[in-house]
Each structure stands twice: as C-alpha cells, then as structure tokens.
Motif scaffolding. Structure first.
Motif, PDB file in Angstrom:
ATOM      1  N   LEU A 152       0.835  -1.204   0.000  1.00  0.00           N
ATOM      2  CA  LEU A 152       0.000   0.000   0.000  1.00  0.00           C
ATOM      3  C   LEU A 152       0.867   1.251   0.000  1.00  0.00           C
ATOM      4  CD1 LEU A 152      -2.905   1.168   0.226  1.00  0.00           C
ATOM      5  CD2 LEU A 152      -2.598   1.149   2.714  1.00  0.00           C
ATOM      6  N   LEU A 153       1.941   1.226   0.783  1.00  0.00           N
ATOM      7  CA  LEU A 153       2.871   2.356   0.824  1.00  0.00           C
ATOM      8  C   LEU A 153       3.468   2.616  -0.557  1.00  0.00           C
ATOM      9  CD1 LEU A 153       4.564   4.415   2.475  1.00  0.00           C
ATOM     10  CD2 LEU A 153       6.222   2.587   2.852  1.00  0.00           C
ATOM     11  N   THR A 154       3.818   1.542  -1.266  1.00  0.00           N
ATOM     12  CA  THR A 154       4.390   1.690  -2.612  1.00  0.00           C
ATOM     13  C   THR A 154       3.385   2.306  -3.565  1.00  0.00           C
ATOM     14  OG1 THR A 154       5.708  -0.295  -2.210  1.00  0.00           O
ATOM     15  CG2 THR A 154       5.546   0.457  -4.480  1.00  0.00           C
ATOM     16  N   PHE A 465      -4.542  -3.488  10.446  1.00  0.00           N
ATOM     17  CA  PHE A 465      -3.468  -2.702   9.834  1.00  0.00           C
ATOM     18  C   PHE A 465      -2.963  -1.598  10.771  1.00  0.00           C
ATOM     19  CE2 PHE A 465      -5.968  -4.293   6.137  1.00  0.00           C
ATOM     20  CZ  PHE A 465      -5.016  -5.189   5.678  1.00  0.00           C
ATOM     21  N   TRP A 466      -3.520  -1.555  11.971  1.00  0.00           N
ATOM     22  CA  TRP A 466      -2.973  -0.688  13.028  1.00  0.00           C
ATOM     23  C   TRP A 466      -2.800  -1.501  14.314  1.00  0.00           C
ATOM     24  CZ3 TRP A 466      -6.223   1.194   9.287  1.00  0.00           C
ATOM     25  CH2 TRP A 466      -5.813   2.345   8.621  1.00  0.00           C
ATOM     26  N   ILE A 474       3.523   2.076   9.068  1.00  0.00           N
ATOM     27  CA  ILE A 474       3.612   1.957   7.611  1.00  0.00           C
ATOM     28  C   ILE A 474       2.287   2.343   6.958  1.00  0.00           C
ATOM     29  CG2 ILE A 474       4.024   0.376   5.688  1.00  0.00           C
ATOM     30  CD1 ILE A 474       5.785  -1.281   7.561  1.00  0.00           C
ATOM     31  N   THR A 475       1.170   1.861   7.530  1.00  0.00           N
ATOM     32  CA  THR A 475      -0.143   2.176   6.962  1.00  0.00           C
ATOM     33  C   THR A 475      -0.432   3.671   7.030  1.00  0.00           C
ATOM     34  OG1 THR A 475      -0.945  -0.001   7.674  1.00  0.00           O
ATOM     35  CG2 THR A 475      -2.592   1.619   7.053  1.00  0.00           C
ATOM     36  N   THR A 476      -0.129   4.283   8.179  1.00  0.00           N
ATOM     37  CA  THR A 476      -0.365   5.721   8.338  1.00  0.00           C
ATOM     38  C   THR A 476       0.497   6.524   7.370  1.00  0.00           C
ATOM     39  OG1 THR A 476      -0.879   5.390  10.683  1.00  0.00           O
ATOM     40  CG2 THR A 476      -0.351   7.632   9.982  1.00  0.00           C
ATOM     41  N   VAL A 480      -0.641   9.170   4.447  1.00  0.00           N
ATOM     42  CA  VAL A 480      -0.077  10.527   4.378  1.00  0.00           C
ATOM     43  C   VAL A 480       0.496  10.799   2.989  1.00  0.00           C
ATOM     44  CG1 VAL A 480       1.788  12.011   5.230  1.00  0.00           C
ATOM     45  CG2 VAL A 480       0.378  10.724   6.843  1.00  0.00           C
ATOM     46  N   LEU A 481       1.237   9.823   2.441  1.00  0.00           N
ATOM     47  CA  LEU A 481       1.827  10.005   1.114  1.00  0.00           C
ATOM     48  C   LEU A 481       0.764  10.087   0.027  1.00  0.00           C
ATOM     49  CD1 LEU A 481       4.977   7.681   1.190  1.00  0.00           C
ATOM     50  CD2 LEU A 481       4.866  10.158   1.429  1.00  0.00           C
ATOM     51  N   LEU A 482      -0.326   9.328   0.181  1.00  0.00           N
ATOM     52  CA  LEU A 482      -1.405   9.375  -0.804  1.00  0.00           C
ATOM     53  C   LEU A 482      -1.983  10.782  -0.911  1.00  0.00           C
ATOM     54  CD1 LEU A 482      -3.352   7.899  -2.739  1.00  0.00           C
ATOM     55  CD2 LEU A 482      -4.801   7.420  -0.738  1.00  0.00           C
TER      56      LEU A 482
END
Length: 503
Positions: A152-154, A465-466, A474-476, A480-482
């Motif tokens: 998801l981060l990628t 995922f938390w 990582i999920t957060t 944030v990046l999205l």
C-alpha cells in the motif's frame, strides 16, 4: 564487516569465464539499446528478457543488470551528439551536453557524462551493499498485514510523490490491478475475468505485457515521428579523459549532492526523471555563474547524469530487500526473478545468498567495465544512429515476437503482446505513465493475497493494519503520502496566511 565478507563471496561466485562473458555481452547489448532513440533501459531489458530463460538465475540476472547499466551509459551518446534524449531523464543532459558538442567539446561532454554516471551508480551500489541486508533482516518480522501495508505504501507513494498528473497515475495503476486479477484466484481457486477463454486461465503473463508496452509501443512512436538523425562526430582520447578527471575535485559538492538526490528518489518512487531535473536545477541554483548553464557548462552534464544513475541503481534496493520495485526497470527485473522461481524480499538474502551477492558484485564490476567500454567505443556506437531506422525496426519487432512466443510457446501471447503495444502507444500519446501500470501488474496478486490473508486472520477487522506499531506506522505513512499533495498545499496556504499576519 559482514557485508564486506559477503561481497567478497559474491565476487567469488561472479568471477567465472562464463559469467564475465555474459556480462560483456549484456553491456554491449545495453549500450546498443541505449543508443537507439526511444528504447532505453526498461525497453531493452523487457525485449531481451526472454534470452535469459535457459540460463541459471545468477547468470541471467547478471546479464540483465548489465544490459541496464549499458543502456544507462548509452543514453548519454544520443543526448550529447544528436540532441535526442535516449530516455526521458536524459532531457536535462541535452541542456549543456549538446551545446558542448556544438562547440567541438563532444569528447569532453561524453567523458563527463560517463564518469558522473559511474560515480552516481557507485554511490547507489554502496548503499545497496550496506543497507539491503539490514532492511531484509528487519523485514523477516513481517506477516501478511505488514506486507500489505508495504505494498500500500508503494502504491500510495507513486500517486502522492510522482511527477505525473495524479488522476493519470491512478488510472494507470487501476488498470494494472484489474489485469493482475485475470485468471485463477490464488486464494479460492475460482476463475476470474477469463470470459470462457482457455488462454486466459493462466492469467496475463507479465513479460508478454511488458514486451508490448515498452518495445512495440516505442517502435510505433518512432515510426510516427520519422526520426532523421544528424549528429556530431566524437572520438575520446586519453588526454581528454585525464583532463576531465583532473577537474573532478572542483565539482565534488555537485557530485555528492546529485548522488544523494538520486539515491533518495530511487528508493522512493520519485524516479530518475525527477532526480535528473532536480540535480540540474540545484547545481544551477548553487552555482556562482548560473547564467552559463545551458550554454555548454560541464557541471550541467555532471549533475543530471549523476542523479539519474544514482536513482536508477538505488531503485533496486527496495526490490531486492522487500520485493517492491522502485522503478519500471526494477519491476521488469522483479518479474524475471519470479519466472526463475525466486521471490525477491527478505528471504532472498537467507535462502539465495550466492545469487544476491553475485548480483551486487556484478553491479560493481559491471559499472567499471561499462565505463571503460563506452570510453573506448563511442565512435562505433554513435555510427549505429546512422543506420536507417527502417532497417532496425523490423529486427526489433521480430525479436519482441520471438520473445513473447518463447515464454509459454503460445501464439496467443504474440497477439496479446501486439495488443499491449497499442495500449502502450495510446498511454504515451495521452501522457499516462507506464511505470504505475507495470508496478500494479507485478504486485497486484501479491498485494491482494496479503490483504485477504490479513482479513481471514483478523476475521474481517480492518484495524489489523494498526494492530502494532510497525504495521500502523507503515499504513499511516501510506495514507499521508497518498494525500501528500493536498497536505503540502495546505501547509503552503497556511504559511501565506501567517506571514501577512506577522507583518
């Protein structure tokens, strides 16, 4: 020290006559691909990937990685001598490289480009050598939720940090995820989107898609543009090489800054294009004579080439350590590893040490040999550009068709390749990026499996995922990046409001 010992073991694995010969063949093919306008590293690796299917994994990946290094070196030849960027990232190299060639300093510009390419790649390989084992050992603690969070981060970072229009990146990635689901569901065994076709039962082969997307689409674009190549002659002498190398210490800050920018944007999905332009712009900004840039300044060649090659090489770090490619080429290499039965990620460093460290050793040796090769053979490879494209194009198309057919010995794959070629052509005409599409096609099944296993293990509870600090962070960060463009815009607006109030 452990990494140093493992690297020596990698050199022991690498230094056989067979592997060294394949390295030379890969470099020559790569330079050839890099010189041809429009092909470049990803396309060359995609087209030539089927040649490696009968090799053992170590020999195959060494040859493919050397094709990539050679293509990176070769791209500078077209940019400087012909003012035709071999890749999108080499656009910045033309700003000062081509004016230098017009001034009769082509040999100096090419030496600067090849040397800075070598330095940028070397810094990135050092980073891979010492960071990849640490990251992979840390990632051994990952379960399905952690792996999905990383995927998801990628995906989110490609959307949030990429230079392309966000909606186009989302469209590209969504189509890739959709096509990744064709065939048999790996969790339930059900068939999806096969539409009664027996050929689609095994899904859409990633390599067939890549050969079409990168190889055939570039042929179509080049045919449309009808390139007429006119360039400057160049021959590099030892005197010019030594003269450029003697002046390198003057530009140590530019080289260091560009290497750092390139490594950062390679590990994150910023990419070599962003790295080259950022390296060039910062070199110009910090220069005492910024007006000289664009008129034949050698620093204007050092900066983008160093940054672009550091980015292209460091993109292999997340691919090897986590199984997450940082660029289109890394995604193609990831697909190749999966074909050979190797799963990139933390277990690769435990179960296949010979392969991993042989590959890392080949990065060092391939860069050194590649530098010597391009410095001594520039006139030969530059003359390739004078061969009529009408003679080269059919050979490339036939190579693509043979490669697509050889994957599964299926005529259907050739038609599929041609279909993806048209898709790639349309994507490029309307400026939809191919890298997110490729990434989603490679990682789509793995991300889906990790998500579904996480849901099965948690009984459908999304808070899994938390559930701990690692997966939650990582999920957060992915979220944030999205939304990073919106967050950045909000901060900029807040800053503008605060400044007048203080005034």
């Amino acid at each position: 020290m452990e990494a140093f010992g493992l690297l020596l073991h990698g050199f022991a694995v690498l230094l056989t006559w067979k592997t060294l010969l394949l390295m030379m063949v890969g470099l020559v093919l790569g330079i050839f691909v890099g010189v041809l306008p429009g092909l470049g590293g990803p396309n060359g690796v995609a087209i030539l990937l089927p040649l490696t299917f009968t090799m053992d994994p170590t020999s195959a990946i060494v040859m493919l990685s050397c094709i990539y290094w050679g293509a990176l070196f070769g791209g500078a030849i077209t940019s400087i001598l012909f003012n035709i960027p071999g890749e999108a990232w080499s656009v910045a190299t033309t700003f000062d490289g081509y004016p230098m060639a017009q001034q009769g300093r082509a040999a100096e510009a090419l030496t600067a480009a090849f040397t800075s390419s070598f330095i940028g790649s070397l810094v990135a390989v050092l980073l891979i050598t010492f960071l990849a084992p640490m990251i992979s050992s840390f990632a051994l603690k990952f379960g399905p939720p952690e792996f999905f969070a990383v995927y998801l981060l990628t995906f989110c970072s490609f959307v949030g940090l990429g230079r392309e229009a966000k909606h186009k990146t989302v469209i590209s990635m969504s189509l890739g995820l959709l096509l990744a689901g064709v065939g048999m569901d790996t969790v339930s065994g059900q068939l999806r989107m096969t539409f009664g076709s027996a050929e689609l039962l095994r899904g859409i082969n990633f390599l067939v898609a890549v050969i079409g997307l990168f190889g055939i689409s570039e042929i179509l674009l080049t045919m449309e543009e009808r390139l007429a190549l006119r360039g400057h002659a160049a021959g590099i002498s030892l005197r010019v090489v030594l003269s450029v190398w003697k002046d390198l210490p003057k530009y140590w800050m530019t080289l260091l800054r560009s290497s750092f920018i390139g490594c950062w944007l390679g590990i994150t999905p910023g990419g070599a294009i962003a790295a080259s332009f950022m390296g060039y712009n910062l070199a110009k900004r910090f220069s005492k004579d910024p007006e000289s840039f664009g008129k034949g300044r050698i620093e204007g060649v050092f900066a983008p080439e160093t940054a672009a090659h550091a980015s292209g090489t460091s993109a292999l770090l997340p691919m090897l350590a986590l199984g997450i490619p940082g660029s289109g080429t890394a995604a193609i290499l990831l697909g190749g590893l999966m074909v050979w039965g190797l799963n990139p990620g933390p277990l690769l460093f435990v179960e296949h040490k010979d392969f991993v460290w042989g590959l890392i050793a080949s990065m060092y040796l391939g860069n050194v040999v590649g530098l010597v090769l391009v410095l001594t053979t520039v006139p030969i490879f530059a003359s390739i550009l004078r061969v009529p494209f009408a003679a080269v194009a059919p050979m490339i198309v036939v190579s693509c068709a043979i490669g697509a057919y050889a994957i599964q010995n299926a005529m259907f794959d050739i038609w599929l390749m041609l279909g993806f070629g048209v898709v790639g052509y349309v994507f490029k005409k309307i400026s939809i990026p191919l890298a997110p599409f490729t990434l989603a096609l490679v990682l789509g099944n793995r991300a889906e499996d990790a998500f579904r296993l996480s849901m099965i293990g948690s009984g459908g509870d999304m808070t899994v995922f938390w559930s701990n600090g690692l997966v939650g962070t990582i999920t957060t960060l992915a979220i944030v990046l999205l939304f990073w463009p919106l967050i950045d815009r909000a901060f900029a607006g807040l800053t503008r409001l605060v400044r007048p109030a203080r005034a």
